[in-house]
Design an enzyme around this catalytic site. Sequence first.
Site, PDB file in Angstrom:
ATOM      1  N   GLY A 248      85.473 122.306  51.880  1.00 51.58           N
ATOM      2  CA  GLY A 248      86.050 121.818  50.646  1.00 51.58           C
ATOM      3  C   GLY A 248      86.799 120.508  50.646  1.00 51.58           C
ATOM      4  O   GLY A 248      87.252 120.089  49.584  1.00 51.58           O
ATOM      5  N   PRO A 291      82.870 122.454  56.524  1.00 51.19           N
ATOM      6  CA  PRO A 291      82.667 121.293  55.671  1.00 51.19           C
ATOM      7  C   PRO A 291      81.191 121.078  55.355  1.00 51.19           C
ATOM      8  O   PRO A 291      80.338 121.203  56.235  1.00 51.19           O
ATOM      9  CB  PRO A 291      83.207 120.137  56.519  1.00 51.19           C
ATOM     10  N   ARG A 330      73.403 117.230  39.051  1.00 47.36           N
ATOM     11  CA  ARG A 330      74.846 117.468  39.005  1.00 47.36           C
ATOM     12  C   ARG A 330      75.531 116.920  37.763  1.00 47.36           C
ATOM     13  O   ARG A 330      76.518 117.477  37.310  1.00 47.36           O
ATOM     14  CB  ARG A 330      75.522 116.969  40.282  1.00 47.36           C
ATOM     15  N   CYS A 361      62.626 116.318  30.572  1.00 46.64           N
ATOM     16  CA  CYS A 361      62.626 116.521  29.124  1.00 46.64           C
ATOM     17  C   CYS A 361      63.789 117.378  28.676  1.00 46.64           C
ATOM     18  O   CYS A 361      63.618 118.524  28.258  1.00 46.64           O
ATOM     19  CB  CYS A 361      61.306 117.135  28.700  1.00 46.64           C
ATOM     20  N   GLU A 362      65.001 116.822  28.775  1.00 45.76           N
ATOM     21  CA  GLU A 362      66.233 117.463  28.333  1.00 45.76           C
ATOM     22  C   GLU A 362      67.132 116.331  27.888  1.00 45.76           C
ATOM     23  O   GLU A 362      67.319 115.374  28.639  1.00 45.76           O
ATOM     24  CB  GLU A 362      66.957 118.155  29.503  1.00 45.76           C
ATOM     25  N   TYR A 390      74.421 118.101  47.937  1.00 45.58           N
ATOM     26  CA  TYR A 390      74.090 118.802  46.689  1.00 45.58           C
ATOM     27  C   TYR A 390      73.172 117.993  45.780  1.00 45.58           C
ATOM     28  O   TYR A 390      73.264 118.087  44.559  1.00 45.58           O
ATOM     29  CB  TYR A 390      75.377 119.226  45.954  1.00 45.58           C
TER      30      TYR A 390
HETATM   31  C1  LIG Z   1      80.223 125.573  49.385  1.00 43.34           C
HETATM   32  C2  LIG Z   1      80.912 126.204  50.517  1.00 43.34           C
HETATM   33  C3  LIG Z   1      81.346 125.422  51.590  1.00 43.34           C
HETATM   34  C4  LIG Z   1      81.203 123.922  51.632  1.00 43.34           C
HETATM   35  O1  LIG Z   1      81.971 123.305  50.637  1.00 43.34           O
HETATM   36  P1  LIG Z   1      82.061 121.695  50.617  1.00 43.34           P
HETATM   37  O2  LIG Z   1      82.844 121.399  49.386  1.00 43.34           O
HETATM   38  O3  LIG Z   1      80.661 121.195  50.523  1.00 43.34           O
HETATM   39  O4  LIG Z   1      82.729 121.260  51.862  1.00 43.34           O
HETATM   40  C5  LIG Z   1      81.909 126.071  52.660  1.00 43.34           C
HETATM   41  N1  LIG Z   1      82.060 127.408  52.682  1.00 43.34           N
HETATM   42  C6  LIG Z   1      81.663 128.195  51.657  1.00 43.34           C
HETATM   43  C7  LIG Z   1      81.853 129.654  51.746  1.00 43.34           C
HETATM   44  C8  LIG Z   1      81.080 127.624  50.540  1.00 43.34           C
HETATM   45  O5  LIG Z   1      80.699 128.400  49.530  1.00 43.34           O
END
Ligand SMILES: *Cc1c(COP(=O)(O)O)cnc(C)c1O
Length: 431
Positions: A248, A291, A330, A361-362, A390
Amino acid sequence: MLQSNLSIGPNGHLLFAGQDTVALAERYGTPLYLLDEERVRANCRLYTRPFARCFAPGSLPYYSSKALCFKALYPILLEEGMGADVVSGGELLTALAAGFPAEKLCFQGNNKTPEEIRLGVEKRVGLFTVDNLLELERLDAEAARAGIRQRVLLRLTPGIDPHTFAAVNTGRIDCQFGVPVETGQAREFILRALRMPHLEVAGYHCHIGSQIFDFQPFADAAQIVLDVAAAVRDEAGYTPSVLNLGGGFGVRYKEDDPVVDIPACIERLSGILARLCEERGLPLPAVSMEPGRSIVADAGVTLYTAGPVKVIEGYRSYVVVDGGMSDNPRYALYQAPYTVLNASRAGDPCDGEISIAGRCCETGALIQENVPMARPKTGEIVAVLVTGAYNYSMASNYNRVCRPPIVLLSGGKSRVAVRRETWADMTACDL
Ligand SMILES: *Cc1c(COP(=O)(O)O)cnc(C)c1O
C-alpha cells in the site's frame, strides 16, 4: 519531469529509461506498454535494504503480483531478493513457470477455489494467507491429503481507515477481506486455526489499503494486531513468528502528489514495532510487507498514437487514441489521476487542455480529462505516465480489442516480454 527515468531528447521526443519513446512506438507499434527494468530493481531495493537492516531475520518483502504479472518479471524479483504474493492459480503458475521458487510464494485471496488450494498445496507454496473459516477448513483437509503441515498466516481486519478513497480501502471492518478484530471474530478465528492439525500458524496478516504516504497507518494497524496477538498469547499460549503488514505505499501519479520515503518509513516502523512488542512482552516477529504499486507503477509508461482530434466549439476538445479502457480501465473505474504528455513534442509548452479518449464504446471510457498539454495532432505519440501497476493486469478484451505487448527496457536495449495479442487470439477460446 514527474520522475527521474524521464527526460527530453535533443529532437524533442520523450525519453524513458534513456530510450526514445517515439522510436520505440515505431518499432513495436501502439498501444504499447514499456517497463523500465532498472526502475523495478531500484524499487525492490527500497524494501529489501531497509528490511535487512531494520527487521528481524526471516523478514521479507513479497511483491504483490496482482499489480503486474508476466513471466519475465519473476527472475528480476528473485535476483532482487523479493518474495511474491499470488492471488490465483494463474498468477501462481506464471511465477512458477518463470522459475520462481514455490517456498518464496505466498498465496493470498478471499476465495481461492478448491482447485487453487489443491494446486498451491501440491506445488508446496511456502505460505497461504487464510482469509476466512471456510478456507481454513478446506486448506486443512487439502494439507492432510498431501500429508503435510501447511504454513499459514491469518488475515485479520484491523478496522483502520488510512484516508484513501473507498475503492482501494480494505482495512475497514465493513469489507470482504479478512476477519474483523473489533467484533471478536478474529480471536475465534485464530483459536480455531491453532486447533487445525495440518496447519502451522506462522503469524498474522493485515492489509489496510493503497496509496498510503505515511508510516502511521501501518503502525496503527500493527498495534491493533499485536493487541490481538497478546490476548491470544494470554489465552492459548501462542505467539506469532511472522507479522505481515500488507502493501500500500503510495506512488506519485501527478506533480503535486506527495513523495513517500519508503526506507525512512520502514525504519520508523521497525522502531515502533520493537516498542509495541516490548510493551506486550511479545518476541519480535519477522516482518513482511506486500508492495505492488510502489514496485512497478513508475517503471511503466503507456504509448498511444493520436487518432482523430475533435474540437467541440464552446465545449472542449478530445483526442482519441488507439487504446483505452481495455488497456487502462482505471479512470473509467474510479477517476484515477494520470499525467499525460505529448511524447512527440515533449518540450513544447502547453497550448490548452484536451481530454484523452479511448476507442472503446463507452462514454465514460476516458484515459484522462482536461489535461493541460501540448495538444497532440493526429499521428503524434501520446504517453501516459506511471502505468506499470494495475494497467496490464487489469486489461481486458472489451470490444475484442487486442491487448498491447509489454516491452522491457534495460541498459539501453529493449525486448518484447509479452507479445501483442492478435485477432486470432480473440477467437482462440471460441468453439
Ligand atoms: C492489493 C494488495 C496489495 C498491494 O497493494 P499496493 O497498493 O499495490 O502496494 C498487497 N496486499 C494485499 C492483500 C492486497 O490486496
